[in-house]
Write a protein that holds these residues in place. Sequence first.
Motif, short mmCIF file in Angstrom:
data_model
loop_
_atom_site.label_atom_id
_atom_site.label_comp_id
_atom_site.label_asym_id
_atom_site.label_seq_id
_atom_site.Cartn_x
_atom_site.Cartn_y
_atom_site.Cartn_z
N SER A 95 2.06 -0.12 -6.02
CA SER A 95 1.20 0.18 -7.39
C SER A 95 1.45 -1.28 -7.95
O SER A 95 2.16 -1.88 -7.62
CB SER A 95 1.82 1.32 -8.31
N VAL A 96 0.40 -1.50 -8.92
CA VAL A 96 0.58 -2.71 -9.84
C VAL A 96 1.32 -2.23 -10.92
O VAL A 96 0.85 -1.64 -11.82
CB VAL A 96 -0.82 -3.29 -10.20
N ALA A 97 2.68 -3.01 -10.80
CA ALA A 97 3.59 -2.52 -11.94
C ALA A 97 3.70 -3.41 -13.18
O ALA A 97 4.59 -3.41 -14.09
CB ALA A 97 5.19 -2.72 -11.27
N GLY A 98 2.87 -4.69 -13.15
CA GLY A 98 2.90 -5.59 -14.28
C GLY A 98 2.11 -6.93 -13.89
O GLY A 98 1.36 -7.05 -12.83
N GLY A 99 2.16 -7.97 -14.93
CA GLY A 99 1.49 -8.97 -14.68
C GLY A 99 1.39 -9.86 -15.99
O GLY A 99 2.09 -9.58 -16.91
N GLU B 44 -6.97 0.59 -5.22
CA GLU B 44 -7.35 1.19 -3.99
C GLU B 44 -6.69 0.68 -3.03
O GLU B 44 -6.17 1.34 -2.05
CB GLU B 44 -8.93 1.11 -3.66
N GLU B 45 -6.35 -0.49 -2.73
CA GLU B 45 -5.70 -1.24 -1.68
C GLU B 45 -4.36 -0.96 -1.70
O GLU B 45 -3.38 -0.59 -0.75
CB GLU B 45 -5.74 -2.64 -1.62
N CYS B 46 -3.57 -0.89 -2.93
CA CYS B 46 -2.11 -0.58 -3.04
C CYS B 46 -1.79 1.12 -2.65
O CYS B 46 -0.83 1.21 -2.09
CB CYS B 46 -1.60 -0.79 -4.55
N ASP C 289 -20.46 -14.52 -6.02
CA ASP C 289 -21.96 -14.52 -5.53
C ASP C 289 -21.82 -13.67 -4.00
O ASP C 289 -22.89 -13.27 -3.63
CB ASP C 289 -22.59 -15.71 -5.70
N TRP C 290 -20.81 -13.87 -3.34
CA TRP C 290 -20.73 -13.17 -2.09
C TRP C 290 -19.97 -11.97 -2.11
O TRP C 290 -20.19 -10.84 -1.45
CB TRP C 290 -19.77 -14.12 -1.13
N SER C 291 -18.89 -11.88 -3.05
CA SER C 291 -17.92 -10.74 -2.92
C SER C 291 -18.00 -9.99 -4.42
O SER C 291 -18.16 -10.49 -5.55
CB SER C 291 -16.59 -11.01 -2.71
N SER C 292 -17.97 -8.60 -4.24
CA SER C 292 -17.86 -7.90 -5.39
C SER C 292 -16.40 -7.90 -6.01
O SER C 292 -15.34 -8.48 -5.30
CB SER C 292 -18.17 -6.30 -5.31
N ALA C 293 -16.35 -7.55 -7.44
CA ALA C 293 -15.07 -7.70 -8.09
C ALA C 293 -14.01 -6.69 -7.07
O ALA C 293 -12.89 -6.89 -7.21
CB ALA C 293 -15.09 -6.98 -9.45
N GLN C 294 -14.53 -5.79 -6.67
CA GLN C 294 -13.64 -4.51 -6.15
C GLN C 294 -13.19 -5.35 -4.81
O GLN C 294 -12.02 -5.18 -4.36
CB GLN C 294 -14.47 -3.43 -5.82
N ASP C 295 -14.09 -6.06 -3.96
CA ASP C 295 -13.68 -6.75 -2.76
C ASP C 295 -12.63 -7.83 -3.23
O ASP C 295 -11.74 -7.98 -2.38
CB ASP C 295 -15.02 -7.53 -2.32
N ILE C 296 -12.83 -8.40 -4.24
CA ILE C 296 -11.75 -9.39 -4.48
C ILE C 296 -10.50 -9.07 -4.79
O ILE C 296 -9.32 -9.53 -4.59
CB ILE C 296 -12.28 -10.36 -5.62
N GLY C 297 -10.31 -7.78 -5.30
CA GLY C 297 -9.35 -7.26 -5.82
C GLY C 297 -8.45 -6.66 -4.87
O GLY C 297 -7.21 -6.74 -4.40
N ARG C 298 -9.13 -5.93 -3.74
CA ARG C 298 -8.62 -5.78 -2.50
C ARG C 298 -8.17 -6.59 -1.49
O ARG C 298 -7.10 -6.46 -0.95
CB ARG C 298 -9.74 -4.64 -1.74
N LYS C 299 -8.80 -7.60 -1.63
CA LYS C 299 -8.58 -8.83 -0.47
C LYS C 299 -7.36 -9.46 -1.10
O LYS C 299 -6.43 -9.84 -0.38
CB LYS C 299 -9.74 -9.83 -0.59
N ALA C 300 -7.29 -9.74 -2.63
CA ALA C 300 -5.95 -10.30 -3.17
C ALA C 300 -4.79 -9.39 -2.99
O ALA C 300 -3.42 -10.00 -2.59
CB ALA C 300 -6.02 -10.52 -4.56
N ALA C 301 -4.77 -8.21 -3.05
CA ALA C 301 -3.93 -7.37 -2.88
C ALA C 301 -3.48 -7.11 -1.22
O ALA C 301 -2.28 -7.22 -0.88
CB ALA C 301 -4.33 -5.78 -3.30
#
Length: 322
Positions: free
Chosen positions: A128-132, A120-122, A67-79
């Motif tokens: 790059s995100v190479a797997g998971g 975007e952060e990578c 409710d505070w962060s967008s999905a995009q924010d969370i992805g960028r922060k985690a990266a």
Amino acid sequence: MEHTWRCDIRVTDLGEFGIIARIVGRLPQSPAVLLGPGDDAAVLIAPDGRVVVTTDLLLEGRHFRRDWSSAQDIGRKAAAQNLSDVVAMGADPTALFVGLGLPGDLPAAWLDGLTDGFREECALVGASVAGGDVVRSELVVLGVTALGDLGGRAPVTRSGARPGQVLAVAGRLGHAAAGLALYQAGNDDPAFAALAGAHRRPLPPYACGPAAAALGATAMLDVSDGLLQDLGHVARASGVLIDLDPAALEVPETLAAAGAALGVDPLRWMLTGGEDHALAAVFPAEVTLPSEWRPIGRVLEGEGVQVTGYEGLPAGWDHFRE
């Protein structure tokens, strides 16, 4: 902040392999990746012959709120918090691997935003995100592993500080902590929008890590849990006393205004607040520092960290401290 998605497709409608296909379709691969997602394991180039590896776990409700962060924010922060650890070793990031725990009712469009944030952060560092992996869970869980290449340089560890050297920082301090305090206080004054944004999405000084290694930095780390606490790691590992000069920590105007609004000394945010992912490094006294690096203290004989006028402050963030 609330985010409404117009698409009714949920991740449970996609299924595990549909989720993976949706993610992979949004992720280009860097030249360092010889074999990316789609096989049992990825294959990466390791030109240096050594690989820098770091990992982090982020839990919804503890590290971020939807409710505070967008999905995009969370992805960028985690990266960002993982890429920052790599550059703090003096290395260049090459790839991320991401484990995802996702609630079944999560909108597929939210997953797209998260993936875009990682991409975007990578892109800022050529990685790059190479797997998971992906599993179903009650909350959003992100397990991120980052890899890096030293490019022939020695890794810059926490144990190389020596008496007579200079302590310097690159990047922001206290902004993310101020943003969190504003959210917790329910203060949505537009004048503080940049601070709220700093909590949602850090801006690590990526280029400064490898550059510091090339300049001859003898110790370095990512400031993720608070400057005092993180410098304590350097002091212990190096067996030295770090003397921090609070007068050298210039308080930005917006941070001072937020402190006045909340009744908080903004320097406390700068000394103990985490998640800005600034870099702190120790350099030989004869090194001429570029403008990105601000001298804030010195290394002495002794042990620990001292800050005149701010004795007794809590050191910083600890996951298991109440």
